[in-house]
Design an enzyme around this catalytic site. Structure first.
Site, PDB file in Angstrom:
ATOM      1  N   HIS A 224       0.809  -1.209   0.000  1.00 50.03           N
ATOM      2  CA  HIS A 224       0.000   0.000   0.000  1.00 50.03           C
ATOM      3  C   HIS A 224       0.854   1.275   0.000  1.00 50.03           C
ATOM      4  O   HIS A 224       1.914   1.341   0.611  1.00 50.03           O
ATOM      5  CB  HIS A 224      -0.998   0.014   1.163  1.00 50.03           C
ATOM      6  CG  HIS A 224      -0.390  -0.137   2.521  1.00 50.03           C
ATOM      7  ND1 HIS A 224      -1.146  -0.250   3.652  1.00 50.03           N
ATOM      8  CD2 HIS A 224       0.887  -0.214   2.940  1.00 50.03           C
ATOM      9  CE1 HIS A 224      -0.378  -0.370   4.702  1.00 50.03           C
ATOM     10  NE2 HIS A 224       0.873  -0.349   4.294  1.00 50.03           N
ATOM     11  N   ASN A 225       0.360   2.257  -0.733  1.00 51.98           N
ATOM     12  CA  ASN A 225       0.960   3.594  -0.810  1.00 51.98           C
ATOM     13  C   ASN A 225       2.342   3.618  -1.470  1.00 51.98           C
ATOM     14  O   ASN A 225       3.066   4.605  -1.358  1.00 51.98           O
ATOM     15  CB  ASN A 225       1.035   4.258   0.571  1.00 51.98           C
ATOM     16  CG  ASN A 225      -0.330   4.620   1.107  1.00 51.98           C
ATOM     17  OD1 ASN A 225      -0.934   3.857   1.856  1.00 51.98           O
ATOM     18  ND2 ASN A 225      -0.838   5.779   0.710  1.00 51.98           N
TER      19      ASN A 225
END
Length: 326
Positions: A224-225
């Site tokens: 994620h991210n």
């Protein structure tokens, strides 16, 4: 197709030999090529075949030294591998696996927007608020979760999952784990290729971003991210931890691991099975675990190879010292 026409199409800069009236019907490996095939040399390990190959023509680098006994027409170019890729495009087109634009077994939310020129394979699941751009291809058995944006001319390999929850948990006082809601999305820009059975997680907040022109091999995990810079290539079994930011034109080899919250500069190459534990702030080649500039890694490896001999020398010196003391 005439060899002279092939040479023009693939960007050959100079032809050594008589290419007139030679008909090319296929592209083949140099050791197996028939007399109506074109082949190439981009790696020195294959240069030994130049005098024995039956190929009608061989693509080589501009500075390649051709033995007098070579019988093939020599096609010279700055980058033989690029020319070879173009030749495969001319002769190596595979039959499409899709017989309809959207396979009837796919499940697509009516709240999603699929370009009329995109192709969706069998058993694909596309959740709500997904966008897929022109000429993109989603291969069978993929799952595209809500809030994912896929650009134009992208390819997503079979079995890949895009937009599942990132691995986010907060440890509580009693040592159990509280799930952190993953409320962000995934943005995949134009001309991205993603291999089979990859996983690209949605962001906790904001977006996981795969920039234009990125090429991802099979079995890659992107957390994620994460942000992957333009024209970066990532080989199989690489894992990139959350919130890492990868620069433009990085080359990440197989089984590389990168910890979270670090950055790499543009034009970084990371050699296979390296572990990147801190940011790489300068362009260059890195190797090892922890990853370091490749020359430093080679020196360290050389020192380790010498360690048994050095230990033996120390043992002998200690014995001599004890004898002297007595």
């Amino acid at each position: 197709m005439k060899l002279t026409d092939v040479a023009r199409e693939i960007g050959i800069e100079k032809i050594d030999g008589n290419a007139d009236d030679i008909e090319i019907v296929s592209v083949s490996p140099i050791a197996e090529a028939a007399s109506d095939a074109i082949t190439f040399i981009a790696n020195p390990i294959y240069e030994r075949y130049i005098t024995s190959t039956k190929a009608a023509a061989v693509i080589v680098a501009n500075d390649f030294r051709t033995p007098a006994s070579a019988s093939s027409v020599i096609l010279r170019t700055r980058d033989p591998y690029v020319a070879f890729a173009k030749a495969l495009t001319l002769f190596g087109m595979r039959k499409p696996i899709f017989h309809e634009r959207i396979h009837p077994s796919s499940v697509i939310s009516p709240e999603s927007s699929i370009s009329p020129t995109a192709t969706i394979g069998a058993n694909v699941v596309i959740a709500h608020n997904v966008t897929i751009g022109d000429e993109s291809i989603i291969h069978p058995n993929c799952t595209i979760y809500d809030g994912v944006a896929i650009g134009k001319r992208c390819i997503v390999g079979a079995g890949t999952v895009i937009g599942f929850d990132g691995f986010g948990y907060a440890q509580t006082l009693d040592k159990s784990y509280l799930k952190v809601p993953q409320t962000g999305g995934v943005i995949i820009e134009d001309d991205v290729e993603i291999g089979a059975v990859c996983t690209i997680d949605r962001a906790a907040m904001a977006n996981t971003i795969i920039r234009r022109g990125v090429k991802i091999d099979n079995l890659v995990q992107i957390a994620h991210n994460v942000e992957i810079g333009e024209d970066t290539v990532i080989a199989a079994q690489t894992g990139i931890s959350g919130s890492a930011k990868i620069g433009k034109r990085n080359q990440i080899a197989g089984q590389v691991g990168l910890v979270g919250h670090i950055e790499t500069a543009d034009d970084v190459t990371i050699i296979a099975q390296s572990g990147v534990s801190k940011s790489l702030s300068k362009p260059g080649v890195y190797q090892g675990a922890p990853a370091k500039e490749v020359r430093a890694a080679f020196r360290q490896e050389a020192a380790l190879r010498m360690l048994p001999e050095l230990l033996e020398r120390v043992r002998i010196l200690e014995e001599k010292l004890r004898s002297t003391e007595k």
